[in-house]
Design a protein around this motif. Structure first.
Motif, short mmCIF file in Angstrom:
data_model
loop_
_atom_site.label_atom_id
_atom_site.label_comp_id
_atom_site.label_asym_id
_atom_site.label_seq_id
_atom_site.Cartn_x
_atom_site.Cartn_y
_atom_site.Cartn_z
N LEU A 286 0.83 -1.21 0.00
CA LEU A 286 0.00 0.00 0.00
C LEU A 286 0.87 1.26 0.00
CD1 LEU A 286 -2.82 -0.95 2.55
CD2 LEU A 286 -3.02 -0.78 0.06
N MET A 287 1.94 1.23 0.78
CA MET A 287 2.84 2.40 0.83
C MET A 287 3.49 2.66 -0.52
SD MET A 287 3.20 3.89 3.95
CE MET A 287 4.91 4.43 4.07
N ALA A 288 3.70 1.61 -1.29
CA ALA A 288 4.39 1.76 -2.57
C ALA A 288 3.46 2.16 -3.71
CB ALA A 288 5.10 0.46 -2.93
N SER A 289 2.15 2.09 -3.47
CA SER A 289 1.20 2.37 -4.54
C SER A 289 0.96 3.87 -4.67
CB SER A 289 -0.14 1.67 -4.25
OG SER A 289 0.05 0.27 -4.18
N PRO A 290 0.96 4.41 -5.89
CA PRO A 290 0.78 5.85 -6.07
C PRO A 290 -0.64 6.29 -5.72
CG PRO A 290 0.82 4.74 -8.19
CD PRO A 290 1.16 3.70 -7.17
N ILE A 291 -0.75 7.54 -5.27
CA ILE A 291 -2.04 8.13 -4.92
C ILE A 291 -2.23 9.41 -5.72
CG2 ILE A 291 -3.39 9.25 -3.09
CD1 ILE A 291 -2.19 7.32 -1.12
N PRO A 292 -3.33 9.56 -6.44
CA PRO A 292 -3.54 10.80 -7.21
C PRO A 292 -3.63 12.00 -6.28
CG PRO A 292 -5.12 9.09 -7.84
CD PRO A 292 -4.43 8.59 -6.61
N GLU A 293 -2.98 13.09 -6.65
CA GLU A 293 -2.98 14.29 -5.82
C GLU A 293 -4.40 14.82 -5.61
OE1 GLU A 293 -1.13 16.94 -3.36
OE2 GLU A 293 -0.25 15.20 -4.38
N ALA A 294 -5.26 14.62 -6.60
CA ALA A 294 -6.63 15.14 -6.49
C ALA A 294 -7.40 14.51 -5.34
CB ALA A 294 -7.37 14.91 -7.80
N LEU A 295 -6.99 13.31 -4.91
CA LEU A 295 -7.70 12.66 -3.80
C LEU A 295 -7.71 13.54 -2.56
CD1 LEU A 295 -9.00 10.22 -2.32
CD2 LEU A 295 -6.66 9.46 -1.81
N TRP A 296 -6.58 14.18 -2.28
CA TRP A 296 -6.47 14.92 -1.02
C TRP A 296 -7.41 16.12 -1.00
CZ3 TRP A 296 -4.52 11.47 1.83
CH2 TRP A 296 -3.51 10.62 1.36
N ASP A 297 -7.58 16.76 -2.12
CA ASP A 297 -8.52 17.88 -2.16
C ASP A 297 -9.95 17.40 -1.91
OD1 ASP A 297 -6.49 19.67 -2.75
OD2 ASP A 297 -6.72 19.43 -4.91
N ASP A 298 -10.29 16.25 -2.48
CA ASP A 298 -11.65 15.73 -2.28
C ASP A 298 -11.85 15.26 -0.84
OD1 ASP A 298 -12.12 16.29 -4.92
OD2 ASP A 298 -11.99 14.21 -5.61
N LEU A 299 -10.84 14.66 -0.25
CA LEU A 299 -10.96 14.19 1.13
C LEU A 299 -11.03 15.35 2.12
CD1 LEU A 299 -8.54 11.13 1.44
CD2 LEU A 299 -11.03 11.10 1.55
N ALA A 300 -10.40 16.45 1.79
CA ALA A 300 -10.34 17.58 2.73
C ALA A 300 -11.72 18.06 3.11
CB ALA A 300 -9.53 18.72 2.12
N VAL A 301 -12.67 17.96 2.21
CA VAL A 301 -14.04 18.40 2.52
C VAL A 301 -14.62 17.56 3.64
CG1 VAL A 301 -16.35 18.69 1.60
CG2 VAL A 301 -14.37 19.18 0.14
N VAL A 302 -14.39 16.24 3.59
CA VAL A 302 -14.91 15.34 4.62
C VAL A 302 -14.09 15.42 5.90
CG1 VAL A 302 -15.53 12.94 5.13
CG2 VAL A 302 -15.73 13.82 2.81
N GLU A 303 -12.78 15.60 5.76
CA GLU A 303 -11.89 15.67 6.92
C GLU A 303 -12.33 16.77 7.88
OE1 GLU A 303 -8.05 16.28 5.26
OE2 GLU A 303 -8.01 14.34 4.25
N HIS A 304 -12.85 17.87 7.35
CA HIS A 304 -13.14 19.02 8.18
C HIS A 304 -14.64 19.16 8.48
CE1 HIS A 304 -9.16 20.03 6.39
NE2 HIS A 304 -8.93 20.35 7.66
N ASP A 305 -15.40 18.11 8.21
CA ASP A 305 -16.83 18.14 8.57
C ASP A 305 -17.00 18.32 10.08
OD1 ASP A 305 -17.56 17.84 6.00
OD2 ASP A 305 -18.33 15.80 6.19
#
Length: 305
Positions: A286-305
């Motif tokens: 899992l650590m070696a698998s790439p993550i799209p940068e756009a994911l973090w912007d989409d998650l930020a909305v839920v993170e700060h609910d």
């Protein structure tokens, strides 16, 4: 320190017992997959974790791994019988006694070195001093500074499940590192505003632990516990919404939970408890698998609910 570290609480039979063979195989898999940071404590299985990790690393090149252990709980022999009552499936051969005094710290590390089979420790962490601030800062830290000067330890740290007292340690001592458990995760970023910038300013490295918040973020179908108690419905709902967002980006929730803390420049490593060789292989993949940068912007909305 490697970016992924091995948390050795499972080697102390956390919740359920491991055989010596399974414990050894898990550590061997960690080494084979490039993990070189190992974190243990006397608290973990009344010394069992230290004995097991010491044995597993005994024939590894000493200069090639970083090992941390902790002070603050002395293990005092007990003849009470029965099983340990603090979450570890081991006989209650000892009692834990809080002790952050100078003599207690030196005794604790001497006993840890014997269990580990080492003559020095890379990082000594003051462990859970929540109700012992005065003794920890006035006695434990100076004792560790002496041991650092003597070469018995290389670095001094503090490990806690809260961030305000960690910030006090960073401000008032010259700690080298902190271990922050559960307070900088996808679900709890309470350390972000004050502690992490303070560490960056003071040059204190941060090791993030508890990145799964004890289980709720450990699977792509969130369930189980949050901070070691049953997860409340509102947090389960947030975690499930995060999982859906991750899935839309071709990412799993555990993969995002592992990667998230390392995005902060103050965080040097994460430490994850792993019970088996298979869990090691899963997490390193899992650590070696790439993550799209756009994911973090989409998650930020839920993170700060």
């Amino acid at each position: 320190m490697t970016r992924l570290g091995y948390g050795c609480a499972p080697l102390g039979n956390l919740f359920t017992a491991l055989t010596d063979e399974d414990a050894s195989a898990a550590v061997a898999a960690a080494w084979e997959n490039g993990i070189r940071l190992f974190d243990t404590a006397p608290h973990y299985g009344l010394g069992l974790s230290e004995r097991r990790i010491g044995e597993a690393l005994r024939h590894r090149p000493r200069a090639e791994f970083t090992l941390s252990t902790k002070v603050g709980r002395l293990l005092v022999p007990s003849d009470g019988g029965g099983r340990d009552d603090q979450g570890f499936d081991v006989p209650a051969t000892h009692t834990r006694v809080w002790d952050f005094s100078r003599d207690g710290v030196r005794r604790s590390l001497t006993e840890s070195l014997a269990r580990l089979g080492l003559d020095s420790i890379d990082v000594a962490l003051i462990h859970d001093p929540d109700h012992h601030w005065k003794e920890a800062v006035a006695e434990a830290f100076p004792a560790l500074a002496e041991l650092r000067a003597e070469g018995v330890i290389k670095s001094i740290g503090v490990g806690m499940n809260q961030w305000p007292m960690l910030a006090d340690f960073v401000r008032e001592t010259d700690v080298d590192t902190i271990m922050l458990a559960g307070r900088y995760t996808l679900l709890d970023q309470s350390a972000a505003a004050e502690l992490l910038p303070l560490c960056a300013e003071r040059g204190v490295s941060v090791v993030a632990a508890g990145v799964f918040n004890s289980g709720i973020l450990a699977t792509h179908d969130p369930k189980g516990t949050y901070n070691y108690v049953p997860a409340p419905p509102e947090l389960l709902d947030r975690a499930r919404r995060m999982a859906s967002i991750c899935e839309a980006h071709g990412v799993t929730l555990p993969q995002a939970a592992l990667a998230f803390p390392l995005r902060h420049p103050a965080v040097s490593s994460i430490v994850v408890g792993m019970r088996s060789a298979e869990e090691v292989r899963q997490n390193t993949a899992l650590m070696a698998s790439p993550i799209p940068e756009a994911l973090w912007d989409d998650l930020a909305v839920v993170e700060h609910d």
